[in-house]
Design a protein around this motif. Structure first.
Motif, PDB file in Angstrom:
ATOM      1  N   UNK A  84     -17.940  -2.517  27.217  1.00 34.82           N
ATOM      2  CA  UNK A  84     -16.843  -3.374  27.692  1.00 34.82           C
ATOM      3  C   UNK A  84     -16.064  -3.891  26.486  1.00 34.82           C
ATOM      4  N   UNK A  85     -14.734  -3.675  26.488  1.00 36.28           N
ATOM      5  CA  UNK A  85     -13.892  -4.141  25.393  1.00 36.28           C
ATOM      6  C   UNK A  85     -13.354  -5.535  25.714  1.00 36.28           C
ATOM      7  N   UNK A  86     -13.659  -6.472  24.839  1.00 34.41           N
ATOM      8  CA  UNK A  86     -13.220  -7.861  25.006  1.00 34.41           C
ATOM      9  C   UNK A  86     -12.060  -8.103  24.042  1.00 34.41           C
ATOM     10  N   UNK A  87     -10.850  -8.374  24.554  1.00 30.91           N
ATOM     11  CA  UNK A  87      -9.694  -8.605  23.663  1.00 30.91           C
ATOM     12  C   UNK A  87      -9.906  -9.837  22.796  1.00 30.91           C
ATOM     13  N   UNK A  88      -9.450  -9.761  21.547  1.00 24.33           N
ATOM     14  CA  UNK A  88      -9.537 -10.891  20.630  1.00 24.33           C
ATOM     15  C   UNK A  88      -8.170 -11.546  20.492  1.00 24.33           C
ATOM     16  N   UNK A  89      -8.101 -12.870  20.516  1.00 22.54           N
ATOM     17  CA  UNK A  89      -6.808 -13.552  20.335  1.00 22.54           C
ATOM     18  C   UNK A  89      -6.194 -13.190  18.991  1.00 22.54           C
ATOM     19  N   UNK A  90      -4.908 -12.878  18.983  1.00 23.32           N
ATOM     20  CA  UNK A  90      -4.230 -12.461  17.763  1.00 23.32           C
ATOM     21  C   UNK A  90      -4.364 -13.452  16.627  1.00 23.32           C
ATOM     22  N   UNK A  91      -4.403 -14.747  16.960  1.00 25.39           N
ATOM     23  CA  UNK A  91      -4.513 -15.776  15.927  1.00 25.39           C
ATOM     24  C   UNK A  91      -5.827 -15.692  15.167  1.00 25.39           C
ATOM     25  N   UNK A  92      -6.860 -15.106  15.805  1.00 26.24           N
ATOM     26  CA  UNK A  92      -8.180 -15.047  15.201  1.00 26.24           C
ATOM     27  C   UNK A  92      -8.460 -13.710  14.523  1.00 26.24           C
ATOM     28  N   UNK A  93      -7.414 -12.901  14.357  1.00 26.79           N
ATOM     29  CA  UNK A  93      -7.549 -11.601  13.696  1.00 26.79           C
ATOM     30  C   UNK A  93      -6.840 -11.635  12.341  1.00 26.79           C
ATOM     31  N   UNK A  94      -7.028 -10.609  11.514  1.00 27.14           N
ATOM     32  CA  UNK A  94      -6.314 -10.577  10.229  1.00 27.14           C
ATOM     33  C   UNK A  94      -4.810 -10.441  10.383  1.00 27.14           C
ATOM     34  N   UNK A  95      -4.355  -9.980  11.559  1.00 30.27           N
ATOM     35  CA  UNK A  95      -2.932  -9.782  11.795  1.00 30.27           C
ATOM     36  C   UNK A  95      -2.654  -8.388  12.314  1.00 30.27           C
ATOM     37  N   UNK A  96      -1.412  -8.105  12.564  1.00 27.85           N
ATOM     38  CA  UNK A  96      -0.987  -6.806  13.076  1.00 27.85           C
ATOM     39  C   UNK A  96      -0.979  -5.790  11.939  1.00 27.85           C
ATOM     40  N   UNK A  97      -1.561  -4.625  12.201  1.00 29.89           N
ATOM     41  CA  UNK A  97      -1.673  -3.581  11.181  1.00 29.89           C
ATOM     42  C   UNK A  97      -0.524  -2.589  11.308  1.00 29.89           C
ATOM     43  N   UNK A  98       0.083  -2.237  10.183  1.00 28.84           N
ATOM     44  CA  UNK A  98       1.142  -1.233  10.107  1.00 28.84           C
ATOM     45  C   UNK A  98       0.715  -0.181   9.084  1.00 28.84           C
ATOM     46  N   UNK A  99       0.716   1.082   9.494  1.00 26.41           N
ATOM     47  CA  UNK A  99       0.349   2.166   8.579  1.00 26.41           C
ATOM     48  C   UNK A  99       1.394   3.266   8.643  1.00 26.41           C
ATOM     49  N   UNK A 100       1.805   3.754   7.471  1.00 26.06           N
ATOM     50  CA  UNK A 100       2.753   4.865   7.387  1.00 26.06           C
ATOM     51  C   UNK A 100       2.140   6.006   6.605  1.00 26.06           C
ATOM     52  N   UNK A 101       2.141   7.194   7.211  1.00 27.97           N
ATOM     53  CA  UNK A 101       1.731   8.434   6.538  1.00 27.97           C
ATOM     54  C   UNK A 101       3.010   9.215   6.252  1.00 27.97           C
ATOM     55  N   UNK A 102       3.402   9.256   4.984  1.00 24.15           N
ATOM     56  CA  UNK A 102       4.668   9.895   4.597  1.00 24.15           C
ATOM     57  C   UNK A 102       4.396  11.161   3.806  1.00 24.15           C
ATOM     58  N   UNK A 103       5.080  12.231   4.163  1.00 31.39           N
ATOM     59  CA  UNK A 103       4.880  13.507   3.483  1.00 31.39           C
ATOM     60  C   UNK A 103       5.663  13.564   2.183  1.00 31.39           C
ATOM     61  N   UNK A 104       5.007  14.077   1.126  1.00 26.04           N
ATOM     62  CA  UNK A 104       5.683  14.344  -0.140  1.00 26.04           C
ATOM     63  C   UNK A 104       5.932  15.836  -0.309  1.00 26.04           C
ATOM     64  N   UNK A 105       4.865  16.625  -0.126  1.00 27.43           N
ATOM     65  CA  UNK A 105       5.008  18.079  -0.049  1.00 27.43           C
ATOM     66  C   UNK A 105       3.751  18.610   0.630  1.00 27.43           C
ATOM     67  N   UNK A 106       3.591  19.922   0.685  1.00 23.37           N
ATOM     68  CA  UNK A 106       2.548  20.538   1.512  1.00 23.37           C
ATOM     69  C   UNK A 106       1.157  19.992   1.221  1.00 23.37           C
ATOM     70  N   UNK A 107       0.861  19.648  -0.020  1.00 29.84           N
ATOM     71  CA  UNK A 107      -0.480  19.187  -0.359  1.00 29.84           C
ATOM     72  C   UNK A 107      -0.484  17.773  -0.929  1.00 29.84           C
ATOM     73  N   UNK A 108       0.526  16.975  -0.585  1.00 25.27           N
ATOM     74  CA  UNK A 108       0.537  15.596  -1.071  1.00 25.27           C
ATOM     75  C   UNK A 108       1.231  14.691  -0.061  1.00 25.27           C
ATOM     76  N   UNK A 109       0.658  13.516   0.133  1.00 27.11           N
ATOM     77  CA  UNK A 109       1.228  12.525   1.047  1.00 27.11           C
ATOM     78  C   UNK A 109       0.908  11.140   0.509  1.00 27.11           C
ATOM     79  N   UNK A 110       1.670  10.162   0.962  1.00 26.36           N
ATOM     80  CA  UNK A 110       1.347   8.791   0.569  1.00 26.36           C
ATOM     81  C   UNK A 110       1.096   7.938   1.795  1.00 26.36           C
ATOM     82  N   UNK A 111       0.256   6.946   1.599  1.00 22.38           N
ATOM     83  CA  UNK A 111      -0.148   6.026   2.654  1.00 22.38           C
ATOM     84  C   UNK A 111       0.250   4.609   2.261  1.00 22.38           C
TER      85      UNK A 111
END
Length: 214
Positions: free
Chosen positions: A155-182
């Protein structure tokens, strides 16, 4: 049983938007890690930063989810990543080893799963996790958290946003075929940006360590 991959899950969630991703990103996530044969990545973090509130949360959470919230400020150090699957398991595991300057390495493993409702969930330990929303912008892959939860006995119990580290934002950006940045930011509604990570990575064709994941 189909071998799990992030790509298969992301294709399902993104639908037509999958085709908007840069072809290199599509190819990267299309790879399925066979049980016992992880995918390997290595790179360097140019930035690891936490605010005073973030530092406090990081230390408080260490006994439960060590590595998920790191209470350190550092820069220019290597990070190794393994993406792997397990036999008869639909989850996708990601193990990160942060080799910080003048500190012992920090290892952190999370796993990604699809809920019964088709949501993307990432678990960071002790039943704690977050729901992720995926998007494509300028050909790059973006993730945003849409609430944290604590799962007990299925059972998943939602946690109040105020009691969390905050909203997470992640970007996976391509540089070329074998390289990317996070780039990762966690922003609290009251305390602002609590955690930041930024780095460049590339795929390796050989193991970084001798560990096998079955």
């Amino acid at each position: 049983m189909m071998v799990p991959s992030e790509g298969e899950l992301f294709k399902k969630i993104l639908g037509d938007r999958w085709s908007m991703l840069h072809p290199d990103i599509q190819a990267r996530f299309d790879k399925n890690p066979l049980p016992g044969k992880p995918l390997y990545y290595t790179g360097r973090l140019s930035e690891l930063r936490c605010s005073r509130i973030g530092c406090m949360l990081g230390y408080l959470s260490q006994p439960f989810i060590k590595g998920a919230l790191m209470p350190y400020n550092d820069a220019d150090f290597p990070v190794d990543i393994q993406v792997y699957s397990k036999r008869d398991c639909a989850w996708i595991f990601k193990q990160r080893t942060y080799r910080l300057n003048a500190r012992k390495p920090v290892m952190f493993t999370s796993f990604m799963a699809e809920s019964a409702k088709g949501d993307v969930l990432e678990y960071v330990g002790m039943g704690l996790g977050m729901k992720l929303v995926l998007d494509v912008r300028d050909g790059n892959l973006h993730f945003e958290s849409d609430g944290y939860f604590w799962e007990m006995f299925g059972v998943r119990i939602p946690l109040p946003g105020m009691l969390t580290p905050g909203k997470t934002y992640l970007r996976h950006r391509n540089n070329h075929a074998n390289q990317f940045d996070i780039h990762i930011e966690i922003r609290h509604v009251l305390f602002g940006t609590t955690f930041t990570q930024a780095g460049v990575f590339r795929e390796l064709a050989y193991p970084l360590v001798g560990d096998d994941h079955e």
